[in-house]
Scaffold this active site. Structure first.
Site, PDB file in Angstrom:
ATOM      1  CB  VAL A 195      -1.209   5.524  -3.661  1.00  0.00           C
ATOM      2  CG1 VAL A 195      -2.269   6.312  -2.942  1.00  0.00           C
ATOM      3  CG2 VAL A 195      -1.625   5.224  -5.098  1.00  0.00           C
ATOM      4  CB  CYS A 210      -0.735   1.785  -7.931  1.00  0.00           C
ATOM      5  SG  CYS A 210       0.883   2.476  -7.499  1.00  0.00           S
TER       6      CYS A 210
HETATM    7  N1  LIG Z   1       7.919   7.205  -6.442  1.00  0.00           N
HETATM    8  C1  LIG Z   1       6.615   6.759  -6.045  1.00  0.00           C
HETATM    9  C2  LIG Z   1       5.744   6.610  -7.287  1.00  0.00           C
HETATM   10  C3  LIG Z   1       4.316   6.276  -6.929  1.00  0.00           C
HETATM   11  C4  LIG Z   1       3.372   6.522  -8.114  1.00  0.00           C
HETATM   12  O1  LIG Z   1       3.775   7.057  -9.164  1.00  0.00           O
HETATM   13  N2  LIG Z   1       2.120   6.140  -7.920  1.00  0.00           N
HETATM   14  C5  LIG Z   1       1.142   6.411  -8.940  1.00  0.00           C
HETATM   15  C6  LIG Z   1       0.159   5.292  -9.111  1.00  0.00           C
HETATM   16  S1  LIG Z   1       0.916   3.889  -9.822  1.00  0.00           S
HETATM   17  C7  LIG Z   1       0.323   7.627  -8.563  1.00  0.00           C
HETATM   18  O2  LIG Z   1      -0.035   7.799  -7.422  1.00  0.00           O
HETATM   19  N3  LIG Z   1       0.092   8.457  -9.557  1.00  0.00           N
HETATM   20  C8  LIG Z   1      -0.648   9.654  -9.412  1.00  0.00           C
HETATM   21  C9  LIG Z   1       0.111  10.804 -10.030  1.00  0.00           C
HETATM   22  O3  LIG Z   1       1.179  10.611 -10.591  1.00  0.00           O
HETATM   23  O4  LIG Z   1      -0.391  11.896  -9.936  1.00  0.00           O
HETATM   24  C10 LIG Z   1       6.740   5.447  -5.261  1.00  0.00           C
HETATM   25  O5  LIG Z   1       7.714   4.706  -5.482  1.00  0.00           O
HETATM   26  O6  LIG Z   1       5.888   5.186  -4.389  1.00  0.00           O
END
Ligand SMILES: N[C@@H](CCC(=O)N[C@@H](CS)C(=O)NCC(=O)O)C(=O)O
Length: 175
Positions: free
Chosen positions: A49, A9
């Site tokens: 995360v 991530c």
């Molecule tokens: N806006 C969040 C975005 C975090 C994000 O998109 N994390 C992804 C992994 S890279 C995640 O957890 N994805 C799972 C999902 O979208 O359900 C941040 O800046 O922390």
């Protein structure tokens, strides 16, 4: 301190690099993004995360970076002057427009202007901004096989001399 984390991530990578720059000790709890545990929704209703636990629970990578700046200011990533701090925050706030949307469009195989976006990035002016953008630049080069514009490639080679960034390159190489 505990970081709910996933190696692949890039949002987590921002936080990992910031924590390493500040030389803060923390425990990692790896979250399997392909099979997310139910309890992650109790920490963060979006199920995403990174999530930081520093005695309270904080999601959203830009907010975590700001928190770390305020809570652990001894090794600042933001510039000193309020004007420059404001401008650095704008660049992080505009991440989707300036890089993220085109990165993910490229990854999906949709029309995109990733190379032009990379070319236009304002890198090397604020450590805070560089930390916030580096995970996608690293992944564009090392995971998507994108040829970086020469000045961005040079910037990344120089940035990779920082132990925090070298460590992230190893994380990506092991994916
Ligand atoms: N806006 C969040 C975005 C975090 C994000 O998109 N994390 C992804 C992994 S890279 C995640 O957890 N994805 C799972 C999902 O979208 O359900 C941040 O800046 O922390």
């Amino acid at each position: 301190m505990k970081l709910y984390d996933a190696p692949r991530c890039p949002y987590c990578a921002r936080v990992r690099i910031a924590l390493a720059e500040k030389e803060l000790d923390y425990e990692t709890v790896e979250v399997d993004l392909a099979n997310r545990p139910r309890w992650i929704y109790e920490l963060n209703p979006t199920g995403r995360v990174p999530v930081l636990d520093d005695g309270f629970v904080l999601p959203e990578s830009p907010v975590i970076m700001e928190y770390l700046e305020e809570r652990y200011p001894e090794t600042p990533l933001l510039p000193e002057s309020p004007a420059e701090r404001g401008l650095a925050r704008v660049l992080v706030h505009r991440f989707d427009d300036l890089l993220g949307d085109d990165y993910y469009a490229y990854r999906r195989g949709d029309p995109n202007e990733l190379t032009a976006r990379l070319d236009a990035l304002e890198l090397g002016q604020s450590l805070y901004v560089d930390v916030a953008y580096a995970p996608w630049i690293i992944r564009a080069r090392d995971m998507l096989g994108v040829e970086l514009p020469p000045h961005v490639a040079e910037w990344l080679d120089a940035f990779a001399e920082r132990p925090s960034v070298a460590r992230e390159l190893e994380v990506v190489a092991a994916l």
